[in-house]
Design a protein around this motif. Structure first.
Motif, PDB file in Angstrom:
ATOM      1  N   GLY A   1      11.620  20.781   9.173  1.00 17.88           N
ATOM      2  CA  GLY A   1      11.859  19.346   9.313  1.00 17.88           C
ATOM      3  C   GLY A   1      12.952  18.894   8.375  1.00 17.88           C
ATOM      4  O   GLY A   1      13.564  19.701   7.664  1.00 17.88           O
ATOM      5  N   PRO A   2      13.234  17.580   8.376  1.00 17.42           N
ATOM      6  CA  PRO A   2      14.261  17.029   7.487  1.00 17.42           C
ATOM      7  C   PRO A   2      13.983  17.405   6.032  1.00 17.42           C
ATOM      8  O   PRO A   2      12.838  17.514   5.621  1.00 17.42           O
ATOM      9  N   TRP A   3      15.056  17.583   5.288  1.00 19.89           N
ATOM     10  CA  TRP A   3      15.005  17.927   3.868  1.00 19.89           C
ATOM     11  C   TRP A   3      14.344  19.282   3.645  1.00 19.89           C
ATOM     12  O   TRP A   3      13.801  19.551   2.572  1.00 19.89           O
ATOM     13  N   GLY A   4      14.390  20.145   4.647  1.00 23.87           N
ATOM     14  CA  GLY A   4      13.764  21.456   4.548  1.00 23.87           C
ATOM     15  C   GLY A   4      14.539  22.425   3.675  1.00 23.87           C
ATOM     16  O   GLY A   4      15.582  22.093   3.105  1.00 23.87           O
ATOM     17  N   ARG A   5      14.011  23.627   3.597  1.00 28.34           N
ATOM     18  CA  ARG A   5      14.628  24.668   2.776  1.00 28.34           C
ATOM     19  C   ARG A   5      15.812  25.292   3.509  1.00 28.34           C
ATOM     20  O   ARG A   5      15.652  25.811   4.610  1.00 28.34           O
TER      21      ARG A   5
ATOM     22  N   TYR B   1      19.832  16.411  10.174  1.00 30.85           N
ATOM     23  CA  TYR B   1      20.859  17.358   9.738  1.00 30.85           C
ATOM     24  C   TYR B   1      22.248  16.809  10.050  1.00 30.85           C
ATOM     25  O   TYR B   1      23.127  16.805   9.181  1.00 30.85           O
ATOM     26  N   CYS B   2      22.448  16.364  11.266  1.00 33.65           N
ATOM     27  CA  CYS B   2      23.763  15.865  11.680  1.00 33.65           C
ATOM     28  C   CYS B   2      24.149  14.606  10.904  1.00 33.65           C
ATOM     29  O   CYS B   2      25.311  14.438  10.527  1.00 33.65           O
ATOM     30  N   SER B   3      23.177  13.765  10.634  1.00 27.07           N
ATOM     31  CA  SER B   3      23.448  12.561   9.852  1.00 27.07           C
ATOM     32  C   SER B   3      23.760  12.917   8.394  1.00 27.07           C
ATOM     33  O   SER B   3      24.743  12.442   7.816  1.00 27.07           O
ATOM     34  N   TYR B   4      22.945  13.767   7.806  1.00 31.22           N
ATOM     35  CA  TYR B   4      23.097  14.125   6.398  1.00 31.22           C
ATOM     36  C   TYR B   4      24.403  14.876   6.145  1.00 31.22           C
ATOM     37  O   TYR B   4      25.096  14.612   5.172  1.00 31.22           O
ATOM     38  N   TYR B   5      24.717  15.825   7.022  1.00 33.15           N
ATOM     39  CA  TYR B   5      25.920  16.642   6.845  1.00 33.15           C
ATOM     40  C   TYR B   5      27.129  16.095   7.614  1.00 33.15           C
ATOM     41  O   TYR B   5      28.172  16.743   7.645  1.00 33.15           O
ATOM     42  N   LYS B   6      26.947  14.926   8.215  1.00 29.82           N
ATOM     43  CA  LYS B   6      28.028  14.242   8.942  1.00 29.82           C
ATOM     44  C   LYS B   6      28.666  15.155  10.002  1.00 29.82           C
ATOM     45  O   LYS B   6      29.868  15.355  10.040  1.00 29.82           O
ATOM     46  N   VAL B   7      27.790  15.689  10.866  1.00 31.93           N
ATOM     47  CA  VAL B   7      28.194  16.576  11.955  1.00 31.93           C
ATOM     48  C   VAL B   7      27.804  15.899  13.263  1.00 31.93           C
ATOM     49  O   VAL B   7      26.751  15.272  13.342  1.00 31.93           O
ATOM     50  N   LYS B   8      28.632  16.048  14.284  1.00 33.93           N
ATOM     51  CA  LYS B   8      28.301  15.461  15.586  1.00 33.93           C
ATOM     52  C   LYS B   8      27.681  16.505  16.494  1.00 33.93           C
ATOM     53  O   LYS B   8      28.136  17.639  16.561  1.00 33.93           O
ATOM     54  N   LYS B   9      26.626  16.062  17.197  1.00 32.32           N
ATOM     55  CA  LYS B   9      26.019  16.904  18.229  1.00 32.32           C
ATOM     56  C   LYS B   9      26.861  16.766  19.489  1.00 32.32           C
ATOM     57  O   LYS B   9      27.518  15.764  19.706  1.00 32.32           O
TER      58      LYS B   9
END
Length: 180
Positions: A23-27, A163-171
């Motif tokens: 999930g979010p903030w995972g390892r 992930y996409c929001s945190y790392y600023k990546v587009k799906k």
């Protein structure tokens, strides 16, 4: 050791085993995290046992729900009334989804969420790895009523969005996998 300590000092002790939490903030060292990073970067991912490994992927919110239920039941000490040795306030619970999924199916769901096909390198089983792991949650369910609620599709959707929001990546918007 916890059982012995509980017995000697009449101190309640509860152990929790978590099964393939995601999930979010995972390892970042977990497969789902590294797969996501590699798929988005269009790099290969190594898939051991040709994707025939089965894991009990458990979404973080379900883990937290299980912990909360154990805490409240533990405070009332009612979870210890079901132990064989009624004088020792000690329990160990598995917290998991209780529904193992093939790794290759997991990757397929991740690909759909990302909108990108993975470049899979299918490899034989690694020494020391297990083909299947999953949580037997019968005791936890009996003692607390715990039942995981998050499907793998929904959990991975939440993770990929984070992930996409945190790392600023587009799906990508869609994917064609050649599957029915």
């Amino acid at each position: 050791m916890a059982h012995t300590y509980s017995h000697l000092y009449d101190m309640p002790a509860t152990g929790l085993r978590f099964f393939t939490v995601y999930g979010p903030w995972g390892r970042p060292d977990m497969a789902y995290f590294s797969f996501t990073k590699s798929i988005l970067a269009k790099k290969e991912i190594e898939v051991f046992n040709y994707g025939k490994m089965r894991r009990d992927f458990t979404y973080i919110d379900d883990i937290v729900e299980g912990i909360i239920l154990v805490i409240y039941e533990g405070e009332s000490r009612s979870i210890f009334s079901n132990t064989e040795e009624k004088t020792v306030p000690h329990k160990v619970y598995n917290i998991g989804n209780n529904q193992p999924v093939n790794l290759i199916d997991f990757i397929e769901i991740l690909e759909k969420q990302l909108g990108i096909s993975a470049q899979k390198v299918l490899l034989p089983m690694q020494p020391g790895d297990l083909e299947e792991t999953y949580a037997d949650i019968n005791e936890l369910t009996k003692d607390t009523g715990f039942r995981p609620k998050t499907t793998l599709k929904v959990g991975l959707e939440h993770f990929v969005d984070w992930y996409c929001s945190y790392y600023k990546v587009k799906k990508r918007k869609h994917i064609v996998l050649g599957l029915n």
